[in-house]
Design a protein around this motif. Structure first.
Motif, PDB file in Angstrom:
ATOM      1  N   ILE A  70       0.848  -1.197   0.000  1.00  0.00           N
ATOM      2  CA  ILE A  70       0.000   0.000   0.000  1.00  0.00           C
ATOM      3  C   ILE A  70       0.881   1.243   0.000  1.00  0.00           C
ATOM      4  O   ILE A  70       0.686   2.149  -0.796  1.00  0.00           O
ATOM      5  N   ARG A  71       1.868   1.270   0.888  1.00  0.00           N
ATOM      6  CA  ARG A  71       2.796   2.407   0.904  1.00  0.00           C
ATOM      7  C   ARG A  71       4.039   2.062   1.723  1.00  0.00           C
ATOM      8  O   ARG A  71       4.017   1.136   2.552  1.00  0.00           O
ATOM      9  N   VAL A  80       1.030  -2.959   4.108  1.00  0.00           N
ATOM     10  CA  VAL A  80       0.558  -3.864   3.064  1.00  0.00           C
ATOM     11  C   VAL A  80      -0.936  -4.108   3.255  1.00  0.00           C
ATOM     12  O   VAL A  80      -1.511  -3.759   4.288  1.00  0.00           O
ATOM     13  N   ARG A  81      -1.554  -4.689   2.258  1.00  0.00           N
ATOM     14  CA  ARG A  81      -2.978  -4.988   2.354  1.00  0.00           C
ATOM     15  C   ARG A  81      -3.211  -6.085   3.397  1.00  0.00           C
ATOM     16  O   ARG A  81      -2.519  -7.103   3.394  1.00  0.00           O
ATOM     17  N   ALA A  82      -4.172  -5.861   4.287  1.00  0.00           N
ATOM     18  CA  ALA A  82      -4.494  -6.842   5.323  1.00  0.00           C
ATOM     19  C   ALA A  82      -5.062  -8.110   4.673  1.00  0.00           C
ATOM     20  O   ALA A  82      -5.731  -8.050   3.640  1.00  0.00           O
ATOM     21  N   THR A  95      -7.991  -1.929   6.723  1.00  0.00           N
ATOM     22  CA  THR A  95      -7.588  -2.261   5.350  1.00  0.00           C
ATOM     23  C   THR A  95      -6.121  -2.612   5.197  1.00  0.00           C
ATOM     24  O   THR A  95      -5.740  -3.251   4.221  1.00  0.00           O
ATOM     25  N   GLN A  96      -5.284  -2.189   6.133  1.00  0.00           N
ATOM     26  CA  GLN A  96      -3.849  -2.406   5.956  1.00  0.00           C
ATOM     27  C   GLN A  96      -3.188  -2.994   7.204  1.00  0.00           C
ATOM     28  O   GLN A  96      -3.723  -2.922   8.309  1.00  0.00           O
ATOM     29  N   GLU A 134       3.818   1.266  -4.863  1.00  0.00           N
ATOM     30  CA  GLU A 134       2.447   0.855  -4.542  1.00  0.00           C
ATOM     31  C   GLU A 134       1.949  -0.210  -5.521  1.00  0.00           C
ATOM     32  O   GLU A 134       2.134  -0.108  -6.724  1.00  0.00           O
ATOM     33  N   GLY A 135       1.319  -1.244  -4.961  1.00  0.00           N
ATOM     34  CA  GLY A 135       0.761  -2.317  -5.784  1.00  0.00           C
ATOM     35  C   GLY A 135       1.698  -3.483  -6.021  1.00  0.00           C
ATOM     36  O   GLY A 135       1.286  -4.512  -6.578  1.00  0.00           O
TER      37      GLY A 135
END
Length: 222
Positions: A70-71, A80-82, A95-96, A134-135
């Motif tokens: 994520i950042r 990161v994404r949860a 969310t993270q 990101e991503g």
């Protein structure tokens, strides 16, 4: 007439005795049913238990988890994404998940403080941003010797770029943007000596933040 009646009663008694002996037995006090061996077949639930794969007794968590960036927060911390059941949310929105790169330490950015970033902090953050835009798909990999999380709920782990298996923790130390570091009293991670050697070589070669224009004498905690 009486004799015939006696014979009839005797025959009935014999027949009854023969029927009882056929339907009953003495094998551990269990009834013997014709057509079923004394070794009784397992019940449906027993059969299912035997065919089912063994379940974990201690609810073991995965050694590694796939997610995406994520950042970048600073030179040794990312969001990161949860992932449900594996990477619990560390933000209010759910969310993270925050990951602290295991085995290394970069200079502090000092967000929200009057003091500015420490020497090499911006360089370390910028370098990590290049490695993990990101991503980016990453693998969060846990060490068998170290704790999985810290007191803030952040993962303590290795971060690998999924497409190349590049060890980002190592890239930060080898590039001259972070020191090899573990908290006092904590066990050494499996990759500790590799990180330590890479950090010392980077410092000797004046790489990254050790070189111009930053020329930092040290990075992070020693």
């Amino acid at each position: 007439m009486k004799r015939n009646a006696s014979r009839l009663v005797l025959r009935c008694l014999v027949a009854a005795l023969l029927g009882i002996s056929t339907l009953t037995g003495c094998d551990d006090g269990q009834p013997i049913v014709p057509g079923v061996p004394s070794d009784q077949a397992p019940s449906t639930s027993q059969a299912a238990d035997r065919s089912a794969p063994p379940q974990s007794q201690d609810g073991e968590k995965p050694v590694s988890v796939e997610t995406e960036i994520i950042r970048v927060i600073d030179g040794d911390t990312i969001a990161v994404r949860a992932v449900a059941g594996a990477l619990q949310p560390t933000n209010d929105a759910g969310t993270q998940h925050t990951v602290r790169l295991l085995g290394i330490d970069a200079a502090e950015m000092n967000y929200g403080k009057d003091a500015g970033p420490e020497c090499g902090a911006q360089e370390a953050t910028d370098h990590l941003n290049k490695l993990l835009p990101e991503g980016t798909q990453v693998t969060i990999s846990y060490d068998s010797h170290a704790d999985r999380t810290d007191r803030y709920g952040r993962s303590l782990a290795y971060v690998l770029v999924s497409s190349s298996d590049e060890d980002v923790n190592l890239a930060q130390t080898a590039g001259g943007y972070a020191e090899a570091w573990i908290p006092k009293g904590e066990p050494q991670p499996e990759r500790w000596h590799e990180y330590l050697s890479a950090a010392e070589q980077a410092k000797w070669q004046h790489k990254g933040a050790y070189g111009a224009p930053a020329n930092c004498p040290t990075l992070g905690r020693q």
